[in-house]
Design an enzyme around this catalytic site. Structure first.
Site, PDB file in Angstrom:
ATOM      1  N   ASN A   9       0.858  -1.189   0.000  1.00  0.00           N
ATOM      2  CA  ASN A   9       0.000   0.000   0.000  1.00  0.00           C
ATOM      3  C   ASN A   9       0.894   1.238   0.000  1.00  0.00           C
ATOM      4  OD1 ASN A   9      -1.869   2.005   0.465  1.00  0.00           O
ATOM      5  ND2 ASN A   9      -2.249   1.446   2.601  1.00  0.00           N
ATOM      6  N   TRP A  10       0.954   1.885  -1.164  1.00  0.00           N
ATOM      7  CA  TRP A  10       1.859   3.034  -1.293  1.00  0.00           C
ATOM      8  C   TRP A  10       1.264   4.326  -0.751  1.00  0.00           C
ATOM      9  CZ3 TRP A  10       4.309   2.509  -6.909  1.00  0.00           C
ATOM     10  CH2 TRP A  10       5.244   1.470  -6.879  1.00  0.00           C
ATOM     11  N   LYS A  11       0.011   4.286  -0.345  1.00  0.00           N
ATOM     12  CA  LYS A  11      -0.640   5.484   0.206  1.00  0.00           C
ATOM     13  C   LYS A  11      -0.411   6.688  -0.732  1.00  0.00           C
ATOM     14  CE  LYS A  11       0.135   3.510   4.723  1.00  0.00           C
ATOM     15  NZ  LYS A  11       0.008   3.688   6.147  1.00  0.00           N
ATOM     16  N   HIS A  98      -9.565   1.199   4.892  1.00  0.00           N
ATOM     17  CA  HIS A  98      -8.279   1.377   5.594  1.00  0.00           C
ATOM     18  C   HIS A  98      -8.514   2.342   6.761  1.00  0.00           C
ATOM     19  CE1 HIS A  98      -4.180   2.552   6.479  1.00  0.00           C
ATOM     20  NE2 HIS A  98      -3.783   1.492   5.806  1.00  0.00           N
ATOM     21  N   GLU A 100      -6.941   4.728   7.872  1.00  0.00           N
ATOM     22  CA  GLU A 100      -6.717   6.151   7.582  1.00  0.00           C
ATOM     23  C   GLU A 100      -7.957   6.771   6.941  1.00  0.00           C
ATOM     24  OE1 GLU A 100      -3.027   5.596   5.489  1.00  0.00           O
ATOM     25  OE2 GLU A 100      -2.042   5.092   7.375  1.00  0.00           O
ATOM     26  N   GLU A 168      -5.623  -4.953  10.765  1.00  0.00           N
ATOM     27  CA  GLU A 168      -4.585  -3.956  10.993  1.00  0.00           C
ATOM     28  C   GLU A 168      -4.898  -3.178  12.271  1.00  0.00           C
ATOM     29  OE1 GLU A 168      -2.580  -2.730   7.093  1.00  0.00           O
ATOM     30  OE2 GLU A 168      -4.429  -1.612   7.193  1.00  0.00           O
ATOM     31  N   GLY A 174       2.101   2.207  10.790  1.00  0.00           N
ATOM     32  CA  GLY A 174       3.040   3.313  10.602  1.00  0.00           C
ATOM     33  C   GLY A 174       3.724   3.772  11.874  1.00  0.00           C
ATOM     34  N   SER A 211       3.173  -2.190  10.611  1.00  0.00           N
ATOM     35  CA  SER A 211       4.617  -2.187  10.887  1.00  0.00           C
ATOM     36  C   SER A 211       5.291  -3.525  10.580  1.00  0.00           C
ATOM     37  CB  SER A 211       4.886  -1.748  12.327  1.00  0.00           C
ATOM     38  OG  SER A 211       4.440  -0.415  12.520  1.00  0.00           O
ATOM     39  N   GLY A 232       2.638  -1.251   4.401  1.00  0.00           N
ATOM     40  CA  GLY A 232       2.698   0.176   4.083  1.00  0.00           C
ATOM     41  C   GLY A 232       4.134   0.619   3.871  1.00  0.00           C
ATOM     42  N   GLY A 233       4.738   1.177   4.902  1.00  0.00           N
ATOM     43  CA  GLY A 233       6.070   1.772   4.794  1.00  0.00           C
ATOM     44  C   GLY A 233       7.113   0.887   4.120  1.00  0.00           C
TER      45      GLY A 233
HETATM   46  C1  PEP Z   1      -0.919   0.114   6.087  1.00  0.00           C
HETATM   47  O1  PEP Z   1      -0.953   1.298   5.819  1.00  0.00           O
HETATM   48  O2  PEP Z   1      -1.811  -0.646   5.697  1.00  0.00           O
HETATM   49  C2  PEP Z   1       0.203  -0.376   6.882  1.00  0.00           C
HETATM   50  C3  PEP Z   1       0.170  -1.594   7.341  1.00  0.00           C
HETATM   51  O3  PEP Z   1       1.216   0.516   7.110  1.00  0.00           O
HETATM   52  P1  PEP Z   1       2.630   0.193   7.830  1.00  0.00           P
HETATM   53  O4  PEP Z   1       3.122  -1.110   7.238  1.00  0.00           O
HETATM   54  O5  PEP Z   1       3.501   1.342   7.463  1.00  0.00           O
HETATM   55  O6  PEP Z   1       2.365   0.072   9.268  1.00  0.00           O
END
Ligand code: PEP
Length: 258
Positions: A9-11, A98, A100, A168, A174, A211, A232-233
């Site tokens: 997920n590149w957001k 998600h 966010e 999640e 994040g 994470s 994500g990251g």
């Molecule tokens: C996400 O945004 O779905 C996610 C899991 O982010 P991160 O891996 O950065 O925690």
């Protein structure tokens, strides 16, 4: 071996130049390994989807995913993107709900349920994201919250085995604070029970997100009810993402979390 899933997920990150660089470096590495049992998706910003499809040049190593879609089929909704538009350009799966979006766009379970239906109508796979806040967990409400998120957003869904779930915990997204293996496995098996009791299915993939990184991925993926990851990251850097791909491919069947 059950099918495994990995979604990057590149957001709201990456210019077209950065996205192109990533794909040009990732694809040759994927071609060099046997990733056949893996459904690997990248979810870039909407604007980059067509360019990435072109870069894939018919390659089946990576599927296109979207980070969201609108809940109506079409209409006067300025700035929105419909599920049909995504299907039309070759998107195979869509993230729904998600955290966010739940927080910043105030998306609720009922709206998300409509989105799940739109995605299924278009023949794509919705990945419904769920997860409790830190406050919910401290209050011991984490199971009730996740159960409500799932039941209300999947109400009336008949094609349950075409749906995916991403657990999640909001406090792990994040933040660098990954959930413990015990927490992950307990919630994944709880979600599995919900899906069995409410929908009669044991075949809905449940991904973990929060994470996840090259250091912890292998242990997380070894949890019996974890079917892969939403990243994500660590999906923004080719080397990190490839290490996570490798960790998932090395996952053992039927092991305990260790
Ligand atoms: C996400 O945004 O779905 C996610 C899991 O982010 P991160 O891996 O950065 O925690």
């Amino acid at each position: 071996m059950d099918k495994k899933y990995l979604i990057g997920n590149w957001k709201m990150y990456k210019t077209i130049e950065e996205a192109t660089f990533f794909m040009q470096h990732l694809l040759p590495q994927l071609e060099a390994i046997d990733s056949g049992s893996l459904a690997l998706c990248i979810a870039p910003a909407f604007v980059h989807l067509p360019a990435i499809r072109t870069l894939l040049n018919g390659s089946t190593f990576i599927q296109l995913a979207a980070q969201n879609c609108h809940h109506e089929p079409e209409g006067a909704f300025t700035g929105e993107v419909s599920a049909a538009m995504l299907a039309d350009i070759g998107v195979g799966s869509v993230l729904i709900g998600h955290s966010e979006r739940r927080v910043y766009q105030k998306e609720d379970h009922l709206l998300l349920g409509k989105k799940v239906k739109r995605v299924l109508e278009q023949g794509m796979q919705p990945f419904l994201c769920c997860g409790e806040s830190l406050k919910d967990r401290r209050n011991g409400r984490h199971k009730a919250v996740v159960q409500q998120q799932i039941e209300e957003s999947l109400d009336g869904i008949t094609e349950i085995e075409k749906v995916g779930i991403a657990y999640e915990p909001v406090w792990a997204i994040g933040t660098g604070e990954v959930a413990s293996l015990e927490v992950i496995e307990a919630m994944h098996s709880f979600i599995k029970e919900i899906l069995w009791h409410q929908y009669g299915s044991k075949n809905v993939p449940i991904l973990y997100g929060g994470s996840c990184n090259p250091q912890n991925a292998k242990a997380i993926f070894n949890c019996p009810n974890v079917a892969g990851g939403l990243i994500g990251g660590a999906s923004l850097r080719v080397d990190d993402f490839m290490k996570i791909v490798t960790a998932l491919l090395e996952q053992k069947d039927g092991t305990n979390c260790n």
